[in-house]
Write an enzyme that holds these catalytic residues in place. Structure first.
Site, PDB file in Angstrom:
ATOM      1  N   HIS A 171      -3.318 -17.352  12.706  1.00  0.00           N
ATOM      2  CA  HIS A 171      -2.648 -17.951  11.560  1.00  0.00           C
ATOM      3  C   HIS A 171      -1.881 -19.202  11.986  1.00  0.00           C
ATOM      4  O   HIS A 171      -0.722 -19.119  12.389  1.00  0.00           O
ATOM      5  CB  HIS A 171      -1.687 -16.930  10.941  1.00  0.00           C
ATOM      6  CG  HIS A 171      -2.353 -15.641  10.567  1.00  0.00           C
ATOM      7  ND1 HIS A 171      -2.709 -14.684  11.506  1.00  0.00           N
ATOM      8  CD2 HIS A 171      -2.751 -15.160   9.364  1.00  0.00           C
ATOM      9  CE1 HIS A 171      -3.289 -13.662  10.883  1.00  0.00           C
ATOM     10  NE2 HIS A 171      -3.333 -13.925   9.593  1.00  0.00           N
ATOM     11  N   HIS A 198      -3.766 -20.480   6.091  1.00  0.00           N
ATOM     12  CA  HIS A 198      -3.015 -19.257   6.393  1.00  0.00           C
ATOM     13  C   HIS A 198      -3.627 -18.497   7.562  1.00  0.00           C
ATOM     14  O   HIS A 198      -2.939 -18.211   8.535  1.00  0.00           O
ATOM     15  CB  HIS A 198      -2.943 -18.356   5.155  1.00  0.00           C
ATOM     16  CG  HIS A 198      -2.574 -16.944   5.471  1.00  0.00           C
ATOM     17  ND1 HIS A 198      -1.266 -16.522   5.523  1.00  0.00           N
ATOM     18  CD2 HIS A 198      -3.337 -15.866   5.793  1.00  0.00           C
ATOM     19  CE1 HIS A 198      -1.253 -15.234   5.864  1.00  0.00           C
ATOM     20  NE2 HIS A 198      -2.491 -14.813   6.031  1.00  0.00           N
ATOM     21  N   GLU A 215      13.213   5.583   0.675  1.00  0.00           N
ATOM     22  CA  GLU A 215      12.628   6.218   1.864  1.00  0.00           C
ATOM     23  C   GLU A 215      11.957   5.216   2.792  1.00  0.00           C
ATOM     24  O   GLU A 215      12.071   5.303   4.010  1.00  0.00           O
ATOM     25  CB  GLU A 215      11.604   7.294   1.467  1.00  0.00           C
ATOM     26  CG  GLU A 215      12.180   8.490   0.715  1.00  0.00           C
ATOM     27  CD  GLU A 215      12.377   8.219  -0.765  1.00  0.00           C
ATOM     28  OE1 GLU A 215      11.962   7.138  -1.251  1.00  0.00           O
ATOM     29  OE2 GLU A 215      12.941   9.081  -1.464  1.00  0.00           O
ATOM     30  N   HIS A 230       5.926  18.161  -5.846  1.00  0.00           N
ATOM     31  CA  HIS A 230       6.900  18.301  -4.773  1.00  0.00           C
ATOM     32  C   HIS A 230       6.416  19.180  -3.631  1.00  0.00           C
ATOM     33  O   HIS A 230       7.141  19.426  -2.683  1.00  0.00           O
ATOM     34  CB  HIS A 230       8.219  18.879  -5.333  1.00  0.00           C
ATOM     35  CG  HIS A 230       9.047  17.848  -6.046  1.00  0.00           C
ATOM     36  ND1 HIS A 230       8.528  17.067  -7.044  1.00  0.00           N
ATOM     37  CD2 HIS A 230      10.338  17.462  -5.877  1.00  0.00           C
ATOM     38  CE1 HIS A 230       9.473  16.241  -7.483  1.00  0.00           C
ATOM     39  NE2 HIS A 230      10.570  16.465  -6.786  1.00  0.00           N
TER      40      HIS A 230
HETATM   41  C1  LIG Z   1       1.760  -4.664   4.170  1.00  0.00           C
HETATM   42  C2  LIG Z   1       0.774  -5.752   4.384  1.00  0.00           C
HETATM   43  N1  LIG Z   1      -0.131  -6.019   3.446  1.00  0.00           N
HETATM   44  C3  LIG Z   1      -1.053  -6.968   3.629  1.00  0.00           C
HETATM   45  C4  LIG Z   1      -1.089  -7.684   4.785  1.00  0.00           C
HETATM   46  C5  LIG Z   1      -2.172  -8.721   5.019  1.00  0.00           C
HETATM   47  N2  LIG Z   1      -1.567 -10.066   4.958  1.00  0.00           N
HETATM   48  C6  LIG Z   1      -1.182 -10.707   6.058  1.00  0.00           C
HETATM   49  S1  LIG Z   1      -0.463 -12.176   5.727  1.00  0.00           S
HETATM   50  C7  LIG Z   1      -0.707 -11.980   4.071  1.00  0.00           C
HETATM   51  C8  LIG Z   1      -0.266 -13.049   3.119  1.00  0.00           C
HETATM   52  C9  LIG Z   1       1.158 -13.305   3.307  1.00  0.00           C
HETATM   53  O1  LIG Z   1       1.591 -14.372   2.571  1.00  0.00           O
HETATM   54  P1  LIG Z   1       2.937 -15.039   3.011  1.00  0.00           P
HETATM   55  O2  LIG Z   1       3.889 -14.028   3.418  1.00  0.00           O
HETATM   56  O3  LIG Z   1       3.334 -15.978   1.939  1.00  0.00           O
HETATM   57  O4  LIG Z   1       2.548 -15.805   4.327  1.00  0.00           O
HETATM   58  P2  LIG Z   1       2.075 -17.302   4.508  1.00  0.00           P
HETATM   59  O5  LIG Z   1       0.622 -17.351   4.221  1.00  0.00           O
HETATM   60  O6  LIG Z   1       2.848 -18.133   3.579  1.00  0.00           O
HETATM   61  O7  LIG Z   1       2.376 -17.532   5.921  1.00  0.00           O
HETATM   62  C10 LIG Z   1      -1.323 -10.770   3.810  1.00  0.00           C
HETATM   63  C11 LIG Z   1      -1.674 -10.304   2.461  1.00  0.00           C
HETATM   64  C12 LIG Z   1      -0.121  -7.378   5.761  1.00  0.00           C
HETATM   65  N3  LIG Z   1      -0.080  -7.992   6.936  1.00  0.00           N
HETATM   66  N4  LIG Z   1       0.807  -6.434   5.524  1.00  0.00           N
END
Ligand SMILES: Cc1ncc(C[n+]2csc(CCOP(=O)(O)OP(=O)(O)O)c2C)c(N)n1
Ligand SMILES: [Mg+2]
Length: 696
Positions: free
Chosen positions: A33, A282, A434, A495
């Site tokens: 990234h 990204h 939680e 539950h």
């Molecule tokens: C809980 C979770 N869901 C999905 C992902 C997959 N994922 C990684 S980065 C991302 C997008 C994140 O967007 P943002 O936080 O705005 O990051 P940017 O592209 O702006 O760096 C996703 C969906 C993850 N790492 N964790």
């Protein structure tokens, strides 16, 4: 300190070096990234170079500021910083080694096997990484735990004239993804409520996620949301404006009554002419040509790879590293004085930071004589926890609003409640949160205190992503999960846990313990307290279970081996083995007595922990479960998933194969086959089948 902005060339050079290292590493790995490290380089640079109190020579110095990269996918941002600031590696024994944590070579091998630069930052693997991030939102909630632990440690250890001995701040950097995840709302709500002014989140407001512009999914007014959570909110309109960034960080440092959120507007892949502001930047390499163009934009040599221009390392040494070392050395000098005045507290502080227990930590533990009526294992656990916590002053924890049911409240004199007014209190109140409870416990454990949290077993699912990270990070967090089966009765299937124990057992490294009675619960707590690198889940009953007569059956000390022979009929190998956990062990014992009367030689194995048992030498395991005895019955009021490992393909498992139902417990036991008669019948059938096999 001289403002670094007086030397714009070097500032820019450093910022651009963070960017180019990130671009080059992602390109070399052909995965990763790049866009966010490029955009946030100035933000992280400003924070690290001007504000973060961190000594690269001693990255585990207890009073260092913590930096959490909650947007873990931007890992190259962190690796570049760890490299450029010269952070040193620390061994598992907490010794600082001479070698760098992230040598340039590790960056060149970003995302390759055994590189110190894995895809997402991993605690315990790369020194200077304060917590494992990647699952979005976790880091934010970890940072709340760190801030809580900081407050608690200050309240407990800081005595006159050492009021500022522990005063570190916690910074967390997050993106849109972290903000969208529910856990961030839980954590922000808790942090605001607790007025954690030692906490600063930096939100990368770049309007980009994987699927495109946030206009697709996310139009929250974040500032308003956080003001609602009780935070101080400030804004930096341009991520490249070091001056404004510094001002925002100063605002944080001057805010004494609330946590601070800094909203930073940024452009993902800043400087890449064709990829900037696109979701393409990204999660994939920019491509050689785009990298050249971006480097041209920054004024860097276009073809140089992994280049660190002259002056960059030195600049970090003169800025962040020099400041950090001075602060760190001064702090250790203060600790020396502190030790002279408060030797006992200093000793406790040392032990806490080395995950050691105090002498006599298991003094005055209650014992539980045989009692047919018995008590719920949650009740026994509550007594044990209180006795232990009294001996371990840095044991802090609480519940997600189920303390009275889970029996995790510390009731002894002076235990107190943790709040913004009383940060020395040991009873934490997580509220009905939680997921962030789990992540907050991780944060507390990362800053070092013995952390525990409780809820009903059914709601462990709500905390599962954080429990998984406790295990991945090897943190000795203690989870107390009560109301562990259809024994919940009238509350019904919503539950009644069915698949939860199996799911927890599926987490590598998590020690799951389901004690059979009060005495096993005591042994389970002993085991759990002595874990250093494993989290544990105690699975406890709501309903009373008999306290087993240990003069008649084997002692509960067998718990530490995971499974042990509780009852055996005479000499030689048994005809059938009954394996039980928790509240079902007594069914096995009653069945044992009945079968024995029928001329069958049964054995009862109490098996509170698969993980501990699997860790025993083969010889022991074979002595408990002789391979030749294939007539086996397991009894557990939970999904049978996984039991075939112990009963084999010829054995039988009495367990849950559907959801439960709402009814009094006795009726449920009948309906789902948890009766002594059913166990006896299954055992007889096993013996018949074994005899048939023998005759063949
Ligand atoms: C809980 C979770 N869901 C999905 C992902 C997959 N994922 C990684 S980065 C991302 C997008 C994140 O967007 P943002 O936080 O705005 O990051 P940017 O592209 O702006 O760096 C996703 C969906 C993850 N790492 N964790
Ligand atoms: Mg984004």
């Amino acid at each position: 300190m001289t403002p670094t902005t007086a030397r714009p060339d070097l500032d820019t050079l450093c910022v651009n070096t963070i960017r180019t290292l990130a671009m080059d590493a992602v390109q070399a790995a052909n995965s990763g990234h790049p866009g966010t490290p490029m955009a946030l380089a100035p933000v992280a640079y400003c924070l690290w170079q001007q504000f973060l109190r961190f000594d690269p020579q001693d990255p585990i110095w207890p009073n260092r500021d913590r930096f959490v990269l909650s947007a873990g996918h931007a890992s190259m941002l962190l690796y570049s910083l760890l490299h450029l600031t010269g952070v040193k590696a620390v061994s598992k024994e907490y010794e600082t080694l001479g070698e760098p944590s992230v040598p340039l070579d590790a960056i060149k091998k970003f995302r390759q096997l055994d590189s110190r630069c894995p895809g997402h930052p991993e605690y315990r693997w790369t020194s200077g990484v304060e917590t494992t991030t990647g699952p979005l939102g976790q880091g934010l909630a970890n940072s709340v735990g760190m801030a809580i632990a900081g407050r608690w440690q200050a309240a407990y250890f800081c005595r006159p004239p050492f009021e500022d001995l522990i005063n570190f701040n916690v910074y967390a950097l997050c993106g849109d993804g972290c903000m969208m995840e529910g856990i961030s709302a839980e954590a922000a709500s808790l942090a605001g409520h607790l007025k954690l002014s030692n906490l600063c989140w930096i939100y990368d407001n770049n309007h980009i996620t994987i699927e495109g512009n946030t206009a697709l999914t996310f139009t929250d007014d974040i500032a308003t949301r956080f003001i609602g959570h009780g935070w101080n909110v400030t804004r930096v309109g341009d991520a490249n404006d070091l001056e404004m960034l510094a001002r925002a960080f100063r605002t944080f440092l001057n805010t004494r009554d609330r946590p601070t959120l800094i909203i930073v507007d940024s452009h993902i892949a800043y400087g890449a002419p064709n990829k900037q502001d696109t979701s393409a930047a990204h999660g994939e390499p920019l491509g050689e040509e785009e990298i050249r163009l971006a480097k041209r934009h920054y004024g860097c040599p276009e073809d140089a790879k992994f280049s660190v221009p002259d002056g960059v390392y030195e600049h970090f040494q003169q800025g962040m590293a020099k400041r950090g070392k001075e602060l760190r050395d001064a702090w250790f000098a203060r600790v020396k004085e502190y030790r002279a005045k408060y030797p006992e507290l200093a000793d406790q502080f040392y032990r806490l930071h080395h995950r050691q227990l105090p002498e006599g930590w298991d003094r005055n533990l209650p014992t539980f004589p045989a009692d047919a009526k018995g008590m719920a294992t949650r009740d026994a656990s509550g007594k044990l926890l209180n006795a232990i916590a009294k001996n371990v002053p840095w044991m802090i924890g609480g519940s997600a609003d189920l303390g009275p049911s889970c029996k995790t409240r510390l009731t002894f004199d002076g235990a107190g409640d943790f709040s913004s007014e009383s940060p020395g209190g040991r009873n934490l109140h997580f509220g009905i949160r939680e997921h962030s409870m789990g992540a907050v416990l991780n944060g507390i454990a990362l800053v070092k205190a013995r952390a525990y949290g409780s809820t009903f077993l059914i709601f462990s699912d709500y905390a599962k992503p954080a429990i998984r990270l406790s295990a991945l990070m090897e943190l000795p967090v203690i989870y107390v999960f009560t109301h562990d089966s259809i024994g919940v009765g009238e509350d019904g299937p919503t539950h009644q846990p069915v698949e939860q124990v199996a799911a927890l057992r599926g987490i590598p490294g998590l020690i799951v313990l389901r004690p059979a009675d009060a005495a096993e619960t005591a042994e389970a707590w002993r085991v759990v307290m002595q874990l250093h690198h494993e989290p544990a889940a105690l699975i406890l009953t709501r309903q009373a279970v008999p306290t087993i007569d240990r003069t008649k059956y084997a002692p509960a000390s067998g718990v530490r081996r995971g499974a042990y022979v509780l009852a055996d009929a005479g000499e030689g190998k048994p005809d059938v083995i009954l394996l039980g956990t928790g509240s079902e062990v007594v069914f096995c014992l009653e069945a044992f007595e009945k079968l024995r009367g029928d001329g069958i030689k049964p054995r009862v194995v109490s098996m509170p922990s698969w993980e501990l048992f699997d860790d025993q030498p083969l010889e022991y395991r074979d002595s408990v479960l002789p391979p030749a005895v294939r007539a086996r019955v397991s009894v557990e009021q939970a999904s049978t998933f996984g039991w075939s490992k112990y009963v084999g393909d010829t054995g039988h498992s009495i367990g849950m194969r559907s959801f439960g139902a709402s009814a009094p417990l006795k009726q449920l036991q009948q309906k789902f086959g948890f009766t002594v008669e059913n166990v006896v019948e299954a055992a007889r059938e096993q013996v018949r089948q074994a005899r048939r096999r023998a005759e063949r």
